[in-house]
Design an enzyme around this catalytic site. Structure first.
Site, PDB file in Angstrom:
ATOM      1  N   TYR A 240       0.837  -1.191   0.000  1.00  0.00           N
ATOM      2  CA  TYR A 240       0.000   0.000   0.000  1.00  0.00           C
ATOM      3  C   TYR A 240       0.877   1.248   0.000  1.00  0.00           C
ATOM      4  O   TYR A 240       1.809   1.376   0.801  1.00  0.00           O
ATOM      5  CB  TYR A 240      -0.926   0.010   1.216  1.00  0.00           C
TER       6      TYR A 240
ATOM      7  N   TYR B 147      -5.292   5.327  -8.108  1.00  0.00           N
ATOM      8  CA  TYR B 147      -5.595   5.332  -6.676  1.00  0.00           C
ATOM      9  C   TYR B 147      -6.945   4.690  -6.439  1.00  0.00           C
ATOM     10  O   TYR B 147      -7.978   5.346  -6.475  1.00  0.00           O
ATOM     11  CB  TYR B 147      -5.574   6.778  -6.182  1.00  0.00           C
TER      12      TYR B 147
END
Lengths: 145, 388
Positions: free
Chosen positions: B288, B338
């Site tokens: 992440y 994203y």
């Protein structure tokens, strides 16, 4: 076409309102005292205000003054204008002060250029009156430790 | 009962990403993503009996998003439905809950969905500036001191890491550059056609120091969905199963500035034990990356290097194409798109299947996936594999 004057330029920095949980904090600031909460169950100091203590879950707390002395724990330098009140100040720093009593306090550091700020720098509180009701605790560098 | 290898990811649906106005809102992207995922798996709507949804920023006011999406998709007789939000840890966490539901017999085939649409088409500029009322969000003490947004809070944590461990902008930049190189081989990446050097990184504008523009994730419109089902069923479907060997979560609590540690050590312990793997078994990692800094801390917290040595670890390009530890091989959220925790999941599925085109890594049997939400606040870990 006439020149457009942005009304945004007239907007000043946001002034916090005195919510019940912060009434004693702002009363202290007006007197020139930095106040934090002290848990009546375990004695741990905390800020921001919370209804209960995360250490012992006690619901009773009172506001106590602290020394207003500490060190820079961390800081950033803001380059974006999120609010027009800060348009004339970018880049400006926001600091995390670790008070000598252990509590962290987010604030601004005055009397120093943002890029001269360092973690570990000793600081002390000052009080900046921004309205009749609201005085903001800010910090300035102090000599030595 | 071990859930190791009981379930697999059988379908991946990924819409166009970025400044993409194919749909007016997140719901439209979610529907498209689920359709694509079902097609990819060779399944139909009738096969779905579970729906888990992680609403993005523009969808989060919908308190029953999984039900809304069920209605939009015309799904009937679901046996599992939930909206979940652990921030960036949700993507992998949805997959965990899907596995648990399938292994327990509650459901058979579950779609896990993320969608968001924060970008708007260009429109004629309105005259005049904002009024004071437009800044009603600026309340409280933080606003009085000029502290706004998550970038600024994350910057405090990054600064602390730099202070304690000597991490530098060059270190953060090395992560941004490595991921851009990966993105340059990913046709779906928003920065596919835009190379970047370390000088470019340093010349990019500051957002909030110590973060340059290219330390921060992109903003994207789009939707991503995966279909999770039992491994037995997945074997009979269209695409090679991506087996879920291990999974875990870790949510440390407290102030991340004090520890500079994410939930990865806790989540890893559970996930690696379930998978029966060690760190040396990991061949690639999809981590992440809301910020470059998050990747650096995550590498430390999984133990790829000791605490505090994430900077030197990444500086020589070992996470870049051709390096010994491929990381964020699609460009990640810094350089591809994203979609919160679904960005690393999607790239992991592509790589483990061997479908990653020119960026395909040669060893892709055991892939680590991480999700991270808040400010190092929530964490999820998956270990994915080509085989059980």
């Amino acid at each position: 076409m006439s020149e457009q004057t942005s009304p945004a330029t007239a907007i000043s920095k946001p002034i916090p309102s005195i919510t019940p949980d912060l009434a004693e904090f702002f009363a202290g600031a007006r007197r020139g005292e930095l106040m934090v909460q002290k848990c009546q169950g375990c004695g741990v100091l905390r800020f921001p205000a919370h209804e209960t203590c995360a250490n012992c879950l006690d619901g009773q707390a009172k506001w106590v003054p602290v020394s207003g002395r500490g060190t820079i724990y961390s800081f950033n330098i803001m380059h974006q204008v999120y609010h027009p009140g800060f348009a004339g100040e970018v880049p400006y720093a926001v600091v995390v002060v670790q008070l000598d009593e252990g509590v962290k306090f987010i604030s601004n550091l005055v009397g120093i250029k943002p890029h001269d700020i360092r973690c570990g720098m000793p600081v002390e509180v000052i009080f900046e009156k921004v309205s009749e009701e609201i005085t903001l605790p800010k910090f300035r560098p102090r000599a030595g430790n | 009962m071990s859930l190791r290898g009981k379930c697999a990811i059988a379908g991946l649906g990924q819409t166009r990403m970025g400044k993409n106005f194919d749909h007016p809102n997140a719901m439209g992207f979610a529907v498209e993503a689920v359709k694509l995922a079902l097609d990819d798996a060779g399944l139909t709507r009738d096969d779905l009996d579970g729906l888990l949804v992680n609403p993005g920023i523009t969808w989060s006011e919908n308190q029953m998003a999984s039900f809304s999406l069920q209605q939009a998709l015309g799904l009937r007789n679901l046996r599992l439905s939930a909206m979940m939000n652990l921030g960036g840890a949700t993507g992998a966490a949805m997959i965990m809950h899907a596995v648990q539901a399938i292994a327990s017999g509650m459901a058979n085939t579950v779609a896990c969905v993320f969608a968001d649409a924060p970008l708007r088409p260009p429109s004629p500029r309105k005259n005049g500036g904002g009024s004071a009322a437009a800044y009603g969000f600026a309340r409280g003490l933080n606003a009085a001191y000029g502290l706004f947004g998550v970038n600024a809070q994350y910057a405090f944590v990054a600064r602390r890491h730099m202070h304690l461990y000597g991490t530098t902008s060059d270190h953060l930049g090395a992560i941004a550059v490595a991921q851009r190189k990966w993105a340059n081989m990913n046709p779906a990446a928003q920065f596919c056609d835009t190379p970047m050097t370390l000088d470019d990184y340093h010349e990019s504008r500051w957002v909030v120091e110590p973060f340059h523009l290219y330390d921060c994730c992109l903003v994207s419109n789009g939707g991503l969905a995966v279909i999770v089902t039992s491994s037995d069923r997945a074997k009979d479907l269209k695409k090679p199963p991506v087996y879920i060997l291990g999974m875990g979560q870790g949510h440390p609590g407290g102030d991340p500035m004090d520890t500079l540690v994410s939930g990865a050590p806790i989540a890893k312990e559970t996930a690696f034990a379930m998978a029966g793997v060690e760190l040396s078994d990991i061949q690639l990692a999809e981590l992440y990356d809301c910020y470059t800094f998050t990747v650096l801390v995550t590498l430390e917290d999984y133990g790829f290097c000791p605490k505090g040595e994430g900077g030197p670890f990444v500086a020589d390009g070992k996470t870049a194409p051709g390096g010994s530890l491929p990381v964020n091989t699609g460009g990640g959220q810094l350089s591809s798109f994203y979609m919160w925790g679904m960005t690393p999941v999607a790239e992991a599925v592509a790589q483990v299947r061997g479908e990653a085109g020119t960026r395909q890594v040669p060893r892709h049997d055991v892939c680590l996936v991480s999700g991270n939400g808040g400010i190092l606040s929530t964490h999820s870990t998956l270990v994915l594999s080509t085989r059980i």
